[in-house]
Design a protein around this motif. Sequence first.
Motif, PDB file in Angstrom:
ATOM      1  N   LEU A 208       0.853  -1.181   0.000  1.00  0.00           N
ATOM      2  CA  LEU A 208       0.000   0.000   0.000  1.00  0.00           C
ATOM      3  C   LEU A 208       0.892   1.235   0.000  1.00  0.00           C
ATOM      4  N   LEU A 209       0.707   2.120  -0.966  1.00  0.00           N
ATOM      5  CA  LEU A 209       1.594   3.267  -1.102  1.00  0.00           C
ATOM      6  C   LEU A 209       1.148   4.485  -0.313  1.00  0.00           C
ATOM      7  N   ASP A 210      -0.098   4.479   0.181  1.00  0.00           N
ATOM      8  CA  ASP A 210      -0.573   5.607   0.988  1.00  0.00           C
ATOM      9  C   ASP A 210      -1.236   5.098   2.268  1.00  0.00           C
ATOM     10  N   PRO A 211      -0.519   4.311   3.083  1.00  0.00           N
ATOM     11  CA  PRO A 211      -1.145   3.640   4.231  1.00  0.00           C
ATOM     12  C   PRO A 211      -1.744   4.573   5.261  1.00  0.00           C
ATOM     13  N   GLY A 212      -1.149   5.738   5.474  1.00  0.00           N
ATOM     14  CA  GLY A 212      -1.668   6.637   6.507  1.00  0.00           C
ATOM     15  C   GLY A 212      -2.358   7.849   5.947  1.00  0.00           C
ATOM     16  N   ASP A 213      -2.738   7.788   4.671  1.00  0.00           N
ATOM     17  CA  ASP A 213      -3.273   8.943   3.967  1.00  0.00           C
ATOM     18  C   ASP A 213      -4.780   9.028   4.163  1.00  0.00           C
ATOM     19  N   ALA A 214      -5.242  10.114   4.705  1.00  0.00           N
ATOM     20  CA  ALA A 214      -6.687  10.289   4.918  1.00  0.00           C
ATOM     21  C   ALA A 214      -7.440  10.335   3.597  1.00  0.00           C
ATOM     22  N   SER A 215      -6.725  10.584   2.503  1.00  0.00           N
ATOM     23  CA  SER A 215      -7.389  10.616   1.199  1.00  0.00           C
ATOM     24  C   SER A 215      -7.789   9.218   0.747  1.00  0.00           C
ATOM     25  N   GLY A 216      -7.515   8.197   1.567  1.00  0.00           N
ATOM     26  CA  GLY A 216      -7.904   6.844   1.216  1.00  0.00           C
ATOM     27  C   GLY A 216      -9.377   6.561   1.449  1.00  0.00           C
ATOM     28  N   SER A 217     -10.162   7.561   1.790  1.00  0.00           N
ATOM     29  CA  SER A 217     -11.586   7.362   1.961  1.00  0.00           C
ATOM     30  C   SER A 217     -12.251   7.155   0.609  1.00  0.00           C
ATOM     31  N   ASP A 218     -13.546   6.869   0.616  1.00  0.00           N
ATOM     32  CA  ASP A 218     -14.303   6.627  -0.608  1.00  0.00           C
ATOM     33  C   ASP A 218     -13.796   5.403  -1.365  1.00  0.00           C
ATOM     34  N   GLY A 219     -13.182   4.465  -0.661  1.00  0.00           N
ATOM     35  CA  GLY A 219     -12.794   3.209  -1.290  1.00  0.00           C
ATOM     36  C   GLY A 219     -11.672   3.325  -2.288  1.00  0.00           C
ATOM     37  N   VAL A 220     -10.713   4.242  -2.050  1.00  0.00           N
ATOM     38  CA  VAL A 220      -9.601   4.452  -2.978  1.00  0.00           C
ATOM     39  C   VAL A 220      -8.313   3.937  -2.354  1.00  0.00           C
ATOM     40  N   LEU A 221      -7.578   3.090  -3.105  1.00  0.00           N
ATOM     41  CA  LEU A 221      -6.291   2.569  -2.654  1.00  0.00           C
ATOM     42  C   LEU A 221      -5.254   2.847  -3.734  1.00  0.00           C
ATOM     43  N   LEU A 222      -4.065   3.287  -3.318  1.00  0.00           N
ATOM     44  CA  LEU A 222      -2.940   3.440  -4.231  1.00  0.00           C
ATOM     45  C   LEU A 222      -1.937   2.341  -3.889  1.00  0.00           C
ATOM     46  N   LEU A 223      -1.613   1.493  -4.883  1.00  0.00           N
ATOM     47  CA  LEU A 223      -0.836   0.293  -4.649  1.00  0.00           C
ATOM     48  C   LEU A 223       0.392   0.259  -5.554  1.00  0.00           C
ATOM     49  N   GLU A 224       1.401  -0.486  -5.100  1.00  0.00           N
ATOM     50  CA  GLU A 224       2.554  -0.703  -5.962  1.00  0.00           C
ATOM     51  C   GLU A 224       2.108  -1.470  -7.203  1.00  0.00           C
ATOM     52  N   ARG A 225       2.797  -1.236  -8.312  1.00  0.00           N
ATOM     53  CA  ARG A 225       2.472  -1.906  -9.562  1.00  0.00           C
ATOM     54  C   ARG A 225       3.145  -3.276  -9.606  1.00  0.00           C
ATOM     55  N   LEU A 226       2.343  -4.292  -9.786  1.00  0.00           N
ATOM     56  CA  LEU A 226       2.861  -5.632 -10.075  1.00  0.00           C
ATOM     57  C   LEU A 226       2.705  -5.875 -11.571  1.00  0.00           C
ATOM     58  N   HIS A 227       2.811  -7.121 -11.989  1.00  0.00           N
ATOM     59  CA  HIS A 227       2.593  -7.453 -13.397  1.00  0.00           C
ATOM     60  C   HIS A 227       1.156  -7.974 -13.513  1.00  0.00           C
ATOM     61  N   PRO A 228       0.210  -7.110 -13.891  1.00  0.00           N
ATOM     62  CA  PRO A 228      -1.209  -7.481 -13.801  1.00  0.00           C
ATOM     63  C   PRO A 228      -1.631  -8.626 -14.698  1.00  0.00           C
ATOM     64  N   ASP A 229      -0.855  -8.913 -15.724  1.00  0.00           N
ATOM     65  CA  ASP A 229      -1.226  -9.978 -16.657  1.00  0.00           C
ATOM     66  C   ASP A 229      -0.439 -11.267 -16.431  1.00  0.00           C
ATOM     67  N   MET A 230       0.282 -11.344 -15.295  1.00  0.00           N
ATOM     68  CA  MET A 230       1.095 -12.540 -15.027  1.00  0.00           C
ATOM     69  C   MET A 230       0.808 -13.050 -13.612  1.00  0.00           C
ATOM     70  N   SER A 231      -0.083 -14.014 -13.519  1.00  0.00           N
ATOM     71  CA  SER A 231      -0.420 -14.595 -12.221  1.00  0.00           C
ATOM     72  C   SER A 231       0.188 -15.979 -12.091  1.00  0.00           C
ATOM     73  N   VAL A 232       0.186 -16.493 -10.876  1.00  0.00           N
ATOM     74  CA  VAL A 232       0.653 -17.849 -10.603  1.00  0.00           C
ATOM     75  C   VAL A 232      -0.107 -18.871 -11.448  1.00  0.00           C
ATOM     76  N   ARG A 233      -1.333 -18.543 -11.795  1.00  0.00           N
ATOM     77  CA  ARG A 233      -2.155 -19.458 -12.596  1.00  0.00           C
ATOM     78  C   ARG A 233      -1.526 -19.760 -13.958  1.00  0.00           C
ATOM     79  N   SER A 234      -0.605 -18.908 -14.412  1.00  0.00           N
ATOM     80  CA  SER A 234       0.047 -19.136 -15.698  1.00  0.00           C
ATOM     81  C   SER A 234       1.094 -20.253 -15.624  1.00  0.00           C
ATOM     82  N   LEU A 235       1.459 -20.673 -14.423  1.00  0.00           N
ATOM     83  CA  LEU A 235       2.453 -21.726 -14.245  1.00  0.00           C
ATOM     84  C   LEU A 235       1.808 -23.107 -14.370  1.00  0.00           C
ATOM     85  N   PRO A 236       2.611 -24.161 -14.614  1.00  0.00           N
ATOM     86  CA  PRO A 236       2.072 -25.522 -14.546  1.00  0.00           C
ATOM     87  C   PRO A 236       1.436 -25.760 -13.173  1.00  0.00           C
ATOM     88  N   GLU A 237       0.433 -26.617 -13.127  1.00  0.00           N
ATOM     89  CA  GLU A 237      -0.393 -26.742 -11.928  1.00  0.00           C
ATOM     90  C   GLU A 237       0.403 -27.005 -10.656  1.00  0.00           C
TER      91      GLU A 237
END
Length: 313
Positions: A102-131
Amino acid sequence: MAFEPPQRLLRALGETRRSGPEGVDEADEWLERLPELVQQALDLRELTVERVQAPGGRSSLVVLVRQADGTPAVLKLAPERARPESERAALAHWDGRGAVRLLDPGDASGSDGVLLLERLHPDMSVRSLPEAKALLEAAGTLRRLWVEPPAGQVFETVAERTGRQAEAMRAAAAAEAGTGAEVGALVDAALTARDELLAGPPEARLLHGTFRQSKVLAGERVPWLAVGPDPVVGECAFDLARLVRDRVEDLIASPSGPSITRRRVKRLAESLDVDQERLRGWTLFRAVESGVRAGRVGRLRDAELLLEFAGWL
């Protein structure tokens, strides 16, 4: 910002429609305000949009952005029903250990259901690996999340969450009485298993709540990190149970599906030091609950797969 919310999000919100105090559907109200909420969040944090992630999630809008210094990040917006502040509290407590940071853990602007997060690789999940490799990596990630909850924790407990789910299952079974004896028997078995599992002193670990292979994405800090928790406090077997049925469509298609499932329960229980029978019981409850819920909102194919899987347990 002009955009169209992903169809997956629209369909999921439509499945869970409910009216607020003024009789207005909460999902429709949130969707109507969404462009304004996104723009406010972007302006407040000085973010530049790259694109909306699609197909995205079933409970939130995910926007790939860059911060003022050019650092990639993710802006996530969710309606109140998705419990975004509970997600915020869990991510802040994990502080990047096993989960997206979480990039803004103590930020009061996190109200209204808004989260700012570090960028991962959104199109590469563990599911892409062999079972086998996918299960190993997912289980290792999950283990890191099982920590003591923070003092004064604000999270729902497993007993509370499954209590709500049990009531909905009973209502659905009563509504379909006489039309689905097999479903009724599975619901009875699942409810009995829940009662037995909750009979003893509760374990208190902070759990992801909705963990599966697609919720584990490739990262830069470490190879794999969990995203999208719906956190809950309780026993680890409850969290692991959702992982047991991953790739359920492949299990159902296999003639060895029942034996593969039993071996998976045994292997996951042993690798994460979880009682095998408790894992089997929570897997049964969660599969039946998901199957009944899928049937209730018209996802009949999903319901069929999940209930057939539950019958193997």
